[in-house]
Design an enzyme around this catalytic site. Structure first.
Site, PDB file in Angstrom:
ATOM      1  CD  GLU A 192      -2.922  -1.097   0.127  1.00 14.12           C
ATOM      2  OE1 GLU A 192      -3.151   0.014  -0.406  1.00 14.12           O
ATOM      3  OE2 GLU A 192      -3.481  -2.146  -0.225  1.00 14.12           O
TER       4      GLU A 192
ATOM      5  CB  CYS B  10      -1.483   7.301   1.226  1.00 15.00           C
ATOM      6  SG  CYS B  10      -2.961   6.366   1.671  1.00 15.00           S
TER       7      CYS B  10
END
Length: 485
Positions: free
Chosen positions: A207, A241
């Site tokens: 991720e 993110c």
């Protein structure tokens, strides 16, 4: 490290983590930990990122509780074997897919949302029946210590352990053999994790991040657009993110967007942003200086104020940004929002496609055909139209990147699948051996024709009648023989 991993593997091999009842008990214990030790959790995260209790709860705790509840509700169905469609050769057999735990999983957490980005994959790994080693980020030191203290009080201490430390400890961990590694963080470290995993042929979920673009069409309500972008960009001081990394829009919209974001920042955080309890700080001095370096040579429309002592960087917007400058070459991960003017949607699509695939794409327009076009003609981990961040909140979606923004996905059922092996199981009888003669030597053209008929559904029409008669004869013989025995 080797001894710790071996101990966890022995616990997994005992079979204790596999029964559904045990998995549910561990998930319920984890939920109890979050509920009973909420104050400890809030305090630790607040100390790391200067978050208000409301922001910690709304951005991290509530997501974890929702994920646990979703797992508890659906796990009994997910763990059951699923029958599959059979072909002619297996029509009398039992064929199913059985989800099976992978084994020992390593979860390397992130510092920007240090609780949810560590616990959410843990929930999936427990649900799938694995043993887990949790490595929290050393940058969010208070949260890491809190997890090391609380998790052993609620979860099985042999199957789920926390190992704290920095680069040295993580490097040593990555030398060990795991059955899956789940990493959340930046792309550079993601490559290191993947290289280490490759030595053991260990599958990974990465991720990562990237520069998530936000295209604003001239046909939309800029008041609403700028409120939603301001919320998503400056939440957690830009350390998200999937925060909008930069804006693409026609030059004629640039000044309006700047003004509306500036007014929204005042509405959200007040005249003195530095004193707002809802505005966080940069995690450490190294990241603070890195973000400041991105401002060099840029045209600051508003913001830009900083305080090194408290690692404060004000919400900042840059205009007329040159795509070749440093701020457009790396993920910002801070409260700086560049605006890059483009002529039209065609140029915006080309701009996005010329760069690495982002973790998220945001498109604002009243024209849903335009949004669908951008979805069809670009690639990203996920997409939200007319908002930002919100696709993360839907646990029926897989969350993950593509290309340099990551590989693999999780959340909800997708977490269970990530940490499970879908094991195909075919159970045949030791009877009806006559039906197997076609696959045994010696071979012949008639057997080839039968193979085409059964497996490829291709056959010579002239031979169809003969094949069918032969097939019926074999079936009759098998049935008679089965009845005889």
């Amino acid at each position: 490290m080797e001894l710790e991993v071996r101990r966890v593997r022995q616990a997994f091999l005992s079979g204790r983590s596999r029964p559904l009842r045990f998995r549910l008990q561990q998930l319920e214990a984890l939920r109890r930990m979050v509920q009973e030790r909420e104050k400890d959790i809030l305090a630790a995260i607040a100390a790391d990122l200067c978050k208000s209790e409301f922001n910690v709860y709304s951005q991290e705790v509530i997501t974890v509780l929702g994920e646990i509840d979703f797992m508890l509700e659906n796990l009994p169905e997910w763990v059951t074997a699923k029958p599959v469609k059979k072909n002619v050769l297996t029509m009398l057999d039992e064929a199913y897919i059985q989800p099976q735990p992978l084994g020992v999983v390593l979860i390397i957490g992130a510092w920007n949302y240090p609780f949810v980005l560590t616990i959410q994959p843990l929930i999936g790994a427990i649900a799938a029946g694995n043993a887990v080693i949790i490595k929290p980020s050393e940058l969010s030191e208070n949260t890491a210590k809190m997890l090391a203290k609380l998790l052993p009080q609620y979860l099985d201490q042999d199957l789920y352990i926390v190992i704290n430390g920095g680069v040295e400890e993580t490097t040593e961990l990555l030398k060990q053999r795991f059955d899956h590694i789940f990493y959340t963080g930046n792309t550079a470290v993601g490559k290191i994790v993947m290289e280490a995993a490759a030595k053991h042929l260990t599958p990974v979920t990465l991720e990562l991040g990237g520069k998530s673009p936000c295209y604003i069409d001239k046909d939309c309500d800029l008041d609403i657009v700028c409120r939603r972008i301001t919320w998503g960009k400056y939440m957690n001081c830009g350390q998200t993110c999937i925060a909008p990394d930069y804006i693409l829009c026609e030059a004629s919209l640039q000044n309006q967007i700047v003004w509306k974001i500036k007014e929204t920042v005042k509405e959200f955080y007040g005249e003195n942003i530095k004193e707002s309890p809802d505005y966080e700080r940069i995690i450490n001095l190294r990241h603070f200086k890195r973000i400041l370096s991105l401002l060099e040579g840029q045209k600051i429309a508003f913001g830009g104020e900083t305080d090194e002592a408290t690692r404060y960087i004000a919400p900042t917007v840059l205009t007329d940004v040159d795509p070749k400058t440093k701020v457009m070459q790396e993920e910002i991960f801070g409260p700086i929002l560049p605006i890059v003017p483009v002529k039209n949607v065609d140029e915006a699509i080309n701009f996005i496609n010329e760069r690495e695939k982002p973790l998220a794409l945001y498109v604002f327009s009243h024209n849903h055909k335009l949004i669908k076009r951008m979805i069809d003609e670009t690639s990203s981990g996920g997409v939200t139209g007319n908002d930002v961040i919100m696709h993360f909140m839907l646990n029926s979606f897989p969350f993950g990147g593509v290309g340099s923004s990551g590989m693999g996905a999780y959340h909800g059922k997708h977490s269970f699948d990530t940490f499970s092996h879908q094991r195909p199981c075919l159970l045949k009888s030791l009877k009806r051996e006559g039906a197997n003669k076609l696959r045994y030597p010696p071979n012949s053209q008639s057997k080839v024709d039968w193979g085409k008929f059964f497996l490829l559904k291709r056959f010579n029409k002239e031979k169809l009648g003969l094949l069918l008669l032969t097939f019926l004869g074999i079936v009759a013989a098998v049935l008679v023989k089965a009845e005889y025995y």
